[in-house]
Write an enzyme that holds these catalytic residues in place. Structure first.
Site, mmCIF file in Angstrom:
data_model
loop_
_atom_site.group_PDB
_atom_site.id
_atom_site.type_symbol
_atom_site.label_atom_id
_atom_site.label_comp_id
_atom_site.label_asym_id
_atom_site.label_seq_id
_atom_site.Cartn_x
_atom_site.Cartn_y
_atom_site.Cartn_z
ATOM 1 N N SER A 171 0.859 -1.188 0.000
ATOM 2 C CA SER A 171 0.000 0.000 0.000
ATOM 3 C C SER A 171 0.893 1.235 0.000
ATOM 4 C CB SER A 171 -0.890 0.002 1.246
ATOM 5 O OG SER A 171 -1.413 1.305 1.436
ATOM 6 N N HIS B 126 -1.492 -1.462 -4.140
ATOM 7 C CA HIS B 126 -2.741 -1.041 -3.496
ATOM 8 C C HIS B 126 -2.699 0.479 -3.300
ATOM 9 C CE1 HIS B 126 -6.166 -1.870 -0.685
ATOM 10 N NE2 HIS B 126 -5.678 -0.847 -0.002
ATOM 11 N N ASP C 31 -4.726 3.737 -1.918
ATOM 12 C CA ASP C 31 -5.814 4.167 -1.033
ATOM 13 C C ASP C 31 -6.302 5.557 -1.412
ATOM 14 O OD1 ASP C 31 -6.057 1.977 0.933
ATOM 15 O OD2 ASP C 31 -3.956 2.462 1.325
ATOM 16 N N MET D 161 -8.809 8.522 -0.539
ATOM 17 C CA MET D 161 -9.622 9.029 0.581
ATOM 18 C C MET D 161 -10.050 10.460 0.304
ATOM 19 S SD MET D 161 -7.179 7.810 3.695
ATOM 20 C CE MET D 161 -6.478 6.167 3.779
ATOM 21 N N HIS E 85 -8.450 1.277 -3.682
ATOM 22 C CA HIS E 85 -9.335 1.102 -2.541
ATOM 23 C C HIS E 85 -10.053 2.434 -2.336
ATOM 24 C CE1 HIS E 85 -9.551 0.215 2.101
ATOM 25 N NE2 HIS E 85 -10.748 0.327 1.542
ATOM 26 N N MET F 206 -12.118 4.871 -0.611
ATOM 27 C CA MET F 206 -12.726 5.283 0.662
ATOM 28 C C MET F 206 -13.278 6.682 0.434
ATOM 29 S SD MET F 206 -9.725 3.737 3.082
ATOM 30 C CE MET F 206 -8.551 3.751 1.735
ATOM 31 N N MET G 31 -11.410 -5.411 6.128
ATOM 32 C CA MET G 31 -10.574 -4.408 6.799
ATOM 33 C C MET G 31 -10.194 -4.939 8.179
ATOM 34 S SD MET G 31 -10.044 -1.940 4.718
ATOM 35 C CE MET G 31 -9.137 -0.921 5.889
ATOM 36 N N GLY H 99 -2.849 4.745 7.871
ATOM 37 C CA GLY H 99 -1.893 3.652 7.929
ATOM 38 C C GLY H 99 -1.367 3.505 9.346
ATOM 39 N N ASP I 13 -6.519 -5.922 5.004
ATOM 40 C CA ASP I 13 -5.902 -4.593 4.895
ATOM 41 C C ASP I 13 -5.852 -3.913 6.254
ATOM 42 O OD1 ASP I 13 -5.028 -2.104 4.092
ATOM 43 O OD2 ASP I 13 -6.807 -1.632 2.895
HETATM 44 C C1 DX5 Z 1 -6.156 2.170 5.669
HETATM 45 C C2 DX5 Z 1 -5.720 1.720 4.315
HETATM 46 C C3 DX5 Z 1 -4.597 0.759 4.272
HETATM 47 C C4 DX5 Z 1 -3.323 1.267 4.862
HETATM 48 C C5 DX5 Z 1 -2.672 0.120 5.549
HETATM 49 O O1 DX5 Z 1 -7.326 2.886 5.553
HETATM 50 O O2 DX5 Z 1 -6.821 1.120 3.638
HETATM 51 O O3 DX5 Z 1 -4.403 0.257 2.956
HETATM 52 O O4 DX5 Z 1 -2.412 1.781 3.922
HETATM 53 O O5 DX5 Z 1 -1.553 0.573 6.197
HETATM 54 P P1 DX5 Z 1 -0.743 -0.323 7.228
HETATM 55 O O6 DX5 Z 1 -0.255 -1.532 6.483
HETATM 56 O O7 DX5 Z 1 0.351 0.579 7.673
HETATM 57 O O8 DX5 Z 1 -1.686 -0.701 8.328
HETATM 58 ZN ZN ZN Z 2 -6.455 0.112 1.726
#
Ligand code: DX5
Ligand code: ZN
Length: 237
Positions: free
Chosen positions: A11, A36, A38, A40, A69, A71, A140, A147, A178
């Site tokens: 990610s 991946h 993200d 947002m 992904h 969000m 999730m 992260g 994830d």
């Molecule tokens: C959180 C994201 C993840 C995030 C995971 O909302 O969807 O993809 O990057 O990060 P780590 O691996 O640091 O938990």
């Molecule tokens: Zn994610």
């Protein structure tokens, strides 16, 4: 053909954005299976990340599949522009979507892979009717938005339940997890049935570098993997 029985999806949320291309190239060389991304919007989750221009730039530096992904509050509104930017797959949330079936079929109409994501407090049962229509499920293992959060162990029974549901009604569907995936939690989620692991901080935030971090993570995954999930390839545009 399967590249790996259990796939790693770095990610980039945890990457150094000033060196993004280089870090993604390192991940590809080290055997990443997909990237991946993200997305947002500061509304669906309390954080803002990136949009289509980043996807467009990533498309130029890697051959790996780019999975987005989403969000964001209005995923349907952005599907086309992200597709044109070069995404290969979309993960859309069950939460907050009153027309999930429509969103899933819009992604499919664009010729992209589609997955449904569920948050830690959302039960597996909501997937029952949509499962036959999707290529992957994303469980999730942290609350979405950030992260580097600790893995929620309460999600392990749900991963096992989703694996059973997939075995019964959609063999070949990927089961992705994830959030908080590292050398300690990777074996747990694989034992529970996950076959795609998203990992941000445990790949990009390690001082040893991307390749060494990926090697260390992969070394914790049993070779037999989740026992049964199949890589089915990505649709051609
Ligand atoms: C959180 C994201 C993840 C995030 C995971 O909302 O969807 O993809 O990057 O990060 P780590 O691996 O640091 O938990
Ligand atoms: Zn994610």
């Amino acid at each position: 053909m399967d590249k790996h029985a259990v796939q790693l999806a770095p990610s980039i949320l945890a990457a150094d954005f000033a060196r993004l291309g280089q870090q993604v190239a390192e991940a590809e060389q080290a055997g990443a299976d997909r990237i991946h991304v993200d997305i947002m919007d500061g509304h669906f989750v309390p954080n803002i990340s990136m949009g289509a221009p980043i996807v467009q730039s990533l498309r130029r530096v890697t051959h790996l599949p780019l999975e987005l992904h989403l969000m964001i509050s209005d995923p349907d509104f952005f599907l086309e522009q992200f597709s044109e930017a070069g995404s290969d797959a979309f993960l859309v949330h069950w939460e907050g979507n009153n027309n999930l079936h429509r969103t899933v079929h819009r992604v499919k109409a664009l010729g992209k892979r589609v997955g449904v994501a569920i948050n830690p407090a959302t039960p597996a049962v909501v997937l029952e009717e949509i499962l036959p229509d999707v290529d992957q499920v994303l469980v999730m293992t942290v609350n979405p938005g950030f992260g580097h959060q600790p893995f929620l162990h309460t999600t392990l029974p749900k991963i096992r339940r989703v694996r059973q549901m997939i075995a019964q009604s959609k063999p070949g569907c990927d089961l992705e997890v994830d959030g908080g995936i590292d050398a300690a939690t990777a074996p747990l989620v694989v034992a529970a049935g996950a076959n795609v692991l998203v990992a941000g901080s445990s790949i990009f935030n390690e001082s040893e570098g991307v390749a060494a971090a990926m090697k260390r993570l992969r070394a914790t995954i049993p070779v037999e993997g989740s026992g049964g999930a199949h890589w089915r390839g990505w649709p051609q545009p």
